[in-house]
Enzyme design. Structure first.
Site, mmCIF file in Angstrom:
data_model
loop_
_atom_site.group_PDB
_atom_site.id
_atom_site.type_symbol
_atom_site.label_atom_id
_atom_site.label_comp_id
_atom_site.label_asym_id
_atom_site.label_seq_id
_atom_site.Cartn_x
_atom_site.Cartn_y
_atom_site.Cartn_z
ATOM 1 N N HIS A 461 -20.987 -49.383 18.423
ATOM 2 C CA HIS A 461 -22.125 -49.333 19.339
ATOM 3 C C HIS A 461 -23.377 -48.792 18.660
ATOM 4 O O HIS A 461 -24.474 -48.939 19.179
ATOM 5 C CB HIS A 461 -21.768 -48.498 20.573
ATOM 6 N N ASP A 489 -14.077 -49.809 18.587
ATOM 7 C CA ASP A 489 -15.494 -49.449 18.470
ATOM 8 C C ASP A 489 -15.763 -48.917 17.065
ATOM 9 O O ASP A 489 -16.147 -47.771 16.865
ATOM 10 C CB ASP A 489 -15.847 -48.398 19.533
ATOM 11 N N SER A 551 -22.608 -40.219 16.867
ATOM 12 C CA SER A 551 -21.720 -41.375 16.997
ATOM 13 C C SER A 551 -21.463 -41.990 15.630
ATOM 14 O O SER A 551 -22.395 -42.210 14.849
ATOM 15 C CB SER A 551 -22.343 -42.413 17.930
#
EC number: 3.4.21.-
Length: 1436
Positions: A461, A489, A551
């Protein structure tokens, strides 16, 4: 800018003044106007580089110079530019360390200024938003309707006054003396009880006085002293004196009545409750119970309190019956209302019964009031109250956390009290590698990435839909391409070439989630957090707060190995997705047929959608917009539900983890391993097999292996847990998981094996796989046209003999080998260039460019190579005129050879360097199949025949071997590479120089010729005919020894295991470096196809590829070119052999403790001593050490084929007959090997056991044992009973045996026997016979007095350390290698020079590796645990 003055682009450039001032003086206005776009106000470095030497020249300047500018560009990259007279041309960046440091600081300062500017703008925006929100808050407060004050009605005032007056009448409560019960005469009952008590009162008093104890007397004395000496006006008495005013119920009730009339929402009910509480006498005890009541139960309580005024016992009876009757008659209500009613009735019963008990015993209900009030206070104090508010944005991410004003002190106290305790442990240190992190910058935002392998790993993402992203590392910006994003992911980016030297994070082989570490960059600052993690499927959860930019960060264990990739958090817990090695490789794309089917379905869907849209009315567009919005809202709801589902799952897992020890059912003993897979700890796990030990002698162990070894030692200190053999055995696992008893595989079955990765064969039950009908597979022609064959292909087809086209049904096209540029020096390691590098298709352009113009030659060229250059120029002119270029290769070769010997660059290399533009070196591309594959005929086992050319000059094949032809191949035949490892400069100078007689192997063409001598020593006789009785005895002994191989099976080719990081042999090696690359490109389909082809009766001839082994041997052998040769076959052929023999090989490795073969044997953990003790326990007087010479090559072909037949007779009977022709073809290709040499020559070998076949060591073991049995019968006769006292251990050609009897002239006779009968070579002095096993050697170890191993050749080990054939990658590897040598030298004498030197080296390297996690040295206890085993496994 004045002429001759140095040029500066800015003030920082002038202040730093990097580079050459002379180069700045050469700057002209034209050059300044065309300068590249460097970063503003940044320094640059100017260089004045010599381009070339001009000689002869008419001027005074011999050198041609060019101005080069190096600096930081606006796009964040670092580059160098040279001015070619017209414009600035980019070249390979020149490293200026000072400039790079300055640019990094300037970049950081600019970034901080930009952050400051953005922060100020954000601050101003937020201040304006605050003002707007304040105004909005004031406006909304004005809009809130104010509640109107309740009007007090006169009727409630009158009612309150009357009830209060009636309640305050003296004696107006139940326990007044004027009140009596209706149904019970209480006075009569009390009078009867009093009379009963007064009877025999004197007797009771006497008994009491007789039973007075010493404690009673002391208590009486204490009371007398207190009464006499404690002052009467004590402050406690004053306090207790005034406390009784809380019983002034009348005043308190009056105040409550006024408050009820003024503020109560139900004044009637509340006033009645006050009156009945006074009437019943319960008073204050009634008030704490009111919140537990509903309206109905409140009136029930009032009714019972009125009843209590008239009859106490009746009221108590009804109060106790009320909850019971309510449970029955109120069951029609809903759950929440039902529970509230029952709770009120229970509170009524407790009040009436408890109040009556208190009034009877103490005359007041104060104690009941205190108890109820205390319970409510504890309940209120321990209830969980939110300690903070979380502010989230539109995406649900936590933006800020605000603490609440209400602080539950009691709750915090009890929580801290539970958590407090004596410290029982300490926190562990964790390993972090900040150099392996980078920042991923995309238009949508920033994230964190880390380097692992050849990729940069981050969260998917973070990348989004971008194909290229920016990677920021140490202040510099690089561009990276998104390579692959799996279903998780996770995203894998191609690492830019300039970032290859950076640190790397490795994946954890043994995941440990007890303590995880999250490392990330937040606002260019490194943040680190540790926590305990829990596994939820493919994800982790841990209590770590997530900030913007985290992230994609790595989640590592305490050793710094990657476990997962950090994603985000949904509140209190952080989340990460677990990463596996399989995630690094993309799944193979669907086939063309599948893509076409998907395209058809997509077109159908579009057609249906277009039809529906055509019939849709335009007026429906507003509703569609509303529907769009509703869908968006539902998506938000689904997102919230998903987040809540994840949080609840995490909470359940944590609660179950905490309650697991308490919920476990214990029945007297612990169940070990029932229902789960575990390792057999009592039997232990072998630390090092023999193959790993041999590799250890050359390379050592890496850091991860040593850390795992040390962890293993620490774990063993507490011993192994007990277990039950029945629990460890799994009935569903028969020890050979791939094949059942009655399962056969049919290779004629049409199976699609076109997957990217090898997959295991399906686990089947006892059922036979039914083959599908045989269908001739046809290649799918998507081009719809037939391309014209190239001239090369036509020539190959014409030159192909008819007998070579054996398979008519398989139409194949010849492969045109990839043509690479000639490389005169890159692949010859400094020797003369390979002739084939110059023997290409020369033309006029090549001839013109091979020699530069005279004014381009250097002065050194004219002086050293003048005559040869003139000669070559004449040959070139003649070749151009006659169009005959046959003489050019030899002339250019001689010129380059002379240039190389003089230290000059070769002319062919100059042409390549000139024509090849400078490129920025990037990551190595993955291997893939060539574009011009044709029918992919390189899959077949005999594809090499289509490429075979007529023989050429002999270069590497000896004269006594046939020369079958020549194959196009580009491999070196020279190797004089002796690497110099700079890390060895840290080691001290050795005082023991015995190692100097060893060194790394180097070779030339003569070494290849010399390597064929291994097949010749003496010619064997027909020993099966000459000695049939002895051969029969040897067969009996072999069948008896290897009887555990009975009923072994042939396994499926996809179930075979083999080292895939090996060369795929010719011609696959032209396109693929390893078999793994070949499998990734084509899957298992070629393997199945070729096995099926052989199974149907074809007998293709397999080609073997020969190369020399790089190892440490004696310098004398290197001078004599006595280097060992290795041959390897096509991987398809090798895996066919694995199908036939893998099951037997696996069983041999499992029987090393009881059988003679020691392949898979480990000398660690007492293994060496146990094996030696096994020979000693035979009780024989003689021990023999036997050392062969040229063992593999001199094995007689008849004996080798006979051993293969013995092995095949152990195969299951049905499969033995079914696959016999496959086995015969396989053995025939082992005995008659077509061998390709790096020179391109193809020859035929018909002797010996090839060193690269699948079962080389296993076959050598069986041959060695068969020969020993023959030898025993030769000297002692075929005495089977005497043979049972004989024992031996073998590993290939290594042999250590014990025998009951030995002839006097044993050495001479045994050497003669092997030479005359088998043609095998045993040198004198290589047969050692002793009456003790001490001093003999096996597998590189000499047996000492304690039957423990001592290295036989420590000088060879020292040579592999100081004169390696391969450079170690880093200092940790060097330290790990030294630790290996310390382990091997554990039982050597303390003053041995090798052991002393290793200890000295460890002290040097340990100082440089204090933070690496490796031990400075292994302790004596650790060494003994490794060699001798743990507490329950110690063998000596």
């Amino acid at each position: 800018m004045a002429y001759g003055e140095p040029y500066y682009s800015s003030k920082p450039d002038k202040d730093f003044n990097f580079g050459s001032t002379m180069a700045r003086r050469q700057m002209t206005p034209t050059m300044v106007t065309k300068l590249p776009k460097f970063v503003r106000n940044s320094p640059q470095a100017y260089d004045w580089i010599v381009r070339g030497l001009i000689f002869p020249t008419i001027g005074k300047t011999y050198f041609q110079r060019v101005v080069v500018i190096t600096g930081g560009l606006e796009d964040g990259t670092y580059g160098s530019f040279a001015f070619d007279g017209k414009e600035w041309v980019g070249i390979y960046p020149i490293e200026h360390l000072n400039l790079m440091s300055s640019l990094k600081l300037i970049h950081k300062a600019n970034a901080l200024q930009e952050r400051l500017r953005l922060s100020q703008e954000e601050k101003a925006t937020l201040a304006l938003d605050v003002q707007f929100l304040q105004h909005e808050n004031v406006r909304l407060k004005e809009m809130i309707p104010k509640p109107e004050p309740r009007k007090i009605q006169m009727k409630w005032i009158i009612m309150g006054a009357v009830l209060t007056f009636l309640s305050l009448i003296p004696g107006g409560y139940a326990h007044s003396q004027t009140n009596n019960t209706i149904f019970t005469d209480m006075i009569a009952a009390c009078k009867y009880s009093t009379e009963t008590l007064t009877e025999n009162l004197d007797l009771r008093i006497k008994l009491a006085l007789a039973n007075i104890t010493i404690s009673d007397k002391l208590d009486a004395v204490r009371q007398i002293l207190n009464f006499a000496f404690v002052p009467r006006a004590h402050w406690l008495r004053t306090v207790f004196y005034y406390i009784h005013y809380y019983e002034m119920w009348n005043i308190f009730m009056f105040v409550l009545a006024i408050g009820t009339v003024m503020r109560s929402a139900r004044p009637g009910t509340d006033l009645v409750t006050l009156a009945t509480s006074h009437l019943s006498g319960f008073r204050m005890a009634v008030l704490p119970t009111i919140p537990f009541h509903t309206t109905m139960t409140l009136w029930v309580m009032n009714t019972l309190m009125v009843c209590y005024y008239f009859d106490n016992l009746l009221a108590i009876t009804l109060a106790i019956l009320a909850p019971i009757l309510g449970i029955i008659f109120l069951c029609f209500m809903e759950d929440s209302n039902y529970v509230s009613q029952i709770r009120g009735l229970i509170a009524t019963a407790v009040l009436i019964a408890g109040g009556h008990a208190c009034l009877t015993l103490t005359g007041t209900t104060t104690s009941l009031f205190v108890v109820i009030l205390t319970c409510r206070f504890i309940r209120m104090a321990t209830v969980f109250i939110g300690t903070r508010f979380e502010i989230r944005d539109a995406n649900g991410k936590v933006v800020a956390t605000v603490p609440t004003r209400i602080k539950n002190v009691a709750f915090d106290f009890f929580q801290k009290l539970k958590q407090s305790g004596v410290r029982v442990g300490v926190n562990e240190f964790v390993v972090i590698k900040p150099g392996a992190l980078c920042v991923i910058d995309t238009p949508e935002g920033k994230g964190t990435g880390f380097f692992s392998g050849n990729d940069i790993v981050t969260a998917a993402h973070v990348v989004g839909n971008n194909t290229f992203v920016n990677v920021c590392y140490e202040g510099l910006m690089y561009e990276a391409k998104v390579r692959y994003m799996p279903e998780k992911d996770i995203a894998f980016l191609t690492c830019p070439g300039d970032l290859h030297p950076t640190a790397r994070l490795k994946l954890s082989k043994n995941p440990d989630y007890s303590c995880v570490t999250v490392m990330a960059y937040v606002n260019e600052d490194l943040v680190v957090s540790t926590a305990a993690a829990m596994v939820h499927g493919n994800t982790l959860s841990y209590a770590v707060r997530t900030q913007d930019g985290m992230s994609g960060a790595p989640v590592c264990d305490k050793y710094g190995r990657v476990l997962a990739v950090h994603q985000t958090n949904t509140g209190y817990t952080g989340g990460a997705v677990i990463i596996d090695p399989a995630d690094f490789h993309p799944v193979k794309a669907p086939s063309q047929v599948e893509l076409l089917k998907e395209e058809i379905e997509r077109l159908k869907a579009q057609l249906n959608s277009a039809t529906e849209n055509a019939t849709t009315v335009v007026t429906q567009q507003p509703s569609a917009a509303l529907e769009q919005k509703s869908v968006s809202d539902s998506d938000v709801v689904d997102l919230v539900r998903t987040a809540m589902e994840r949080e609840m799952k995490v909470l359940r897992d944590e609660i179950n983890g905490i309650l697991a020890p308490f919920l476990q059912k214990k029945k007297g003993k612990t169940k070990h391993g029932r229902g789960r897979v575990r390792r057999n700890l009592r039997k232990g796990v072998k630390l090092l097999t023999e193959e790993e030990y041999r590799e250890l002698l050359e390379k050592g162990l890496d850091r991860e292996t040593f850390l795992d070894l040390i962890d293993r030692i620490i774990g063993e200190r507490s011993g192994y847990p007990d277990y039950d053999d029945e629990d460890y055995y799994d009935e569903d696992d028969d020890g050979w998981g791939m094949v059942g008893d009655d399962v056969e595989f049919d290779y004629t079955e049409v199976i699609n094996f076109d997957q990217a990765k090898p997959i295991p064969a399906p686990r089947t039950t006892k059922q036979k796989i039914c083959p599908e009908p045989e269908v001739e597979s046809q290649p799918l022609d998507l081009s719809q046209k037939k391309e014209k064959q190239s001239e090369y292909e036509q020539q190959v087809v014409k030159s192909t003999k008819p007998q070579q086209l054996e398979h008519e049904q398989q139409v194949v096209k010849p492969i045109k080998p990839q043509k690479s540029e000639p490389q005169p020096y890159s692949q010859t390691y400094g020797k003369a260039p390979i002739w084939e590098s110059y023997d290409f298709d020369w033309d006029e352009d090549d001839a013109k460019f091979i020699l530069p113009a005279p004014h381009r030659l250097t002065k050194a060229d004219e002086i050293v190579l003048g005559s040869k250059i003139v000669k070559l120029r004449t040959i070139i002119e003649t070749a151009i005129k006659t169009q005959n270029y046959s003489a050019l290769p030899e002339a250019v070769f001689e010129l380059d050879k002379a240039a190389y010997e003089a230290g000059l660059e070769g002319f062919l290399q100059r042409v390549k360097s000139k024509n090849k533009a400078p490129e920025k070196q990037g990551p190595k591309k993955l291997q893939r199949a060539p574009e011009d594959q044709g029918a992919q005929n390189y899959h077949s086992l005999d594809a090499w025949k289509l490429l075979l050319e007529p023989p050429r000059e002999r270069r590497c094949v000896p004269a006594n071997f046939p020369l079958l032809g020549h194959l196009p191949i580009n491999r070196p035949i020279f190797d004089d590479k002796k690497p110099r490892d700079d890390l060895l400069g840290l080691l001290p100078e050795p005082t023991w120089h015995a190692f100097e007689e060893y060194g790394p192997t180097t070779w030339g063409p003569q070494a290849f010729i010399k390597s064929f001598d291994k097949f010749f020593y003496a010619e064997p006789i027909d020993f099966f005919s000459e000695y049939p009785q002895l051969c029969a005895f040897a067969d009996w002994a072999t069948y008896r020894e290897f009887r555990y191989l009975e009923d072994t099976r042939v396994i499926h080719i996809t179930a075979t295991e083999k080292n895939t990081d090996s060369t795929p042999a010719y011609p696959k090696m032209n396109y693929f470096d390893t078999e793994e690359n070949y499998l990734e490109a084509h899957g298992w389909a070629p393997y199945i196809r070729e096995f099926t082809r052989v199974y149907k009766g074809d007998k293709p001839e397999v080609l073997w590829y020969l190369f020399l082994k790089k190892e440490i041997i004696k310098e004398e052998k290197i001078r004599n070119s006595d280097i060992r040769q290795i041959v390897c076959a096509d991987p398809i052929y090798t895996r066919i052999g694995a199908c036939l023999e893998a099951h037997q090989n696996a069983l041999m490795k499992q029987h090393t403790d009881t059988s003679v073969g020691q392949c898979g044997w480990s000398p660690m953990e007492g293994g060496f001593k146990k094996t030696m003790q096994r020979l000693v326990n035979k009780g024989n007087k003689h021990f023999i050490e036997f050392d062969w010479t040229r063992y593999d090559g001199t094995i007689p072909p008849a004996l080798f084929k006979h051993i293969k037949e013995i092995r095949w007779n152990f195969i299951n009977k049905d499969q033995r007959e079914k696959y016999r022709h496959v086995h015969e073809w396989y053995v025939n290709n082992l005995l008659n090997r077509h061998v390709l040499l790096p020179s391109g020559e193809v020859t035929l070998q018909t002797r010996g056991n090839p060193s690269g076949q699948f079962s080389t060591t296993m076959d050598n073991n069986m041959v060695n044992f068969w020969l020993q049995a023959f030898e025993f019968a030769y000297f002692n006769g075929p005495d089977r009973d005497l043979w049972k006292t004989y024992d031996t251990v073998v590993y290939g050609d290594d042999r250590l045996s014990t025998t009951p009897s030995v002839p006097d002239d044993y050495e001479e006779r045994v050497i003669t026997m092997y030479r005359d009968i088998f043609g095998m070579w045993v040198k004198p002095g290589k047969v050692i016979c002793r009456d003790s096993i001490v001093g003999l050697s096996f597998c590189g170890f000499t047996v000492n007095e304690n039957l423990e191993p001592v290295p036989t050749s420590p000088e060879k080990l020292m040579a592999s350390l100081l004169k390696p054939y391969k450079i170690l990658p880093d200092l940790e590897s060097l330290h790990g290698k030294l630790l290996c040598y310390q382990l091997l030298a554990a039982f050597m004498a303390e003053d041995h020079p090798f052991k002393v030197y290793v200890e000295h080296c460890l002290s040097r390297t340990a100082k440089q590796l204090r933070d690496s996690g490796l031990p400075a040295r292994l302790t004596e206890e650790q060494l003994h645990r490794i060699w001798r085993g743990g507490p329950k496994k110690c063998d000596g």
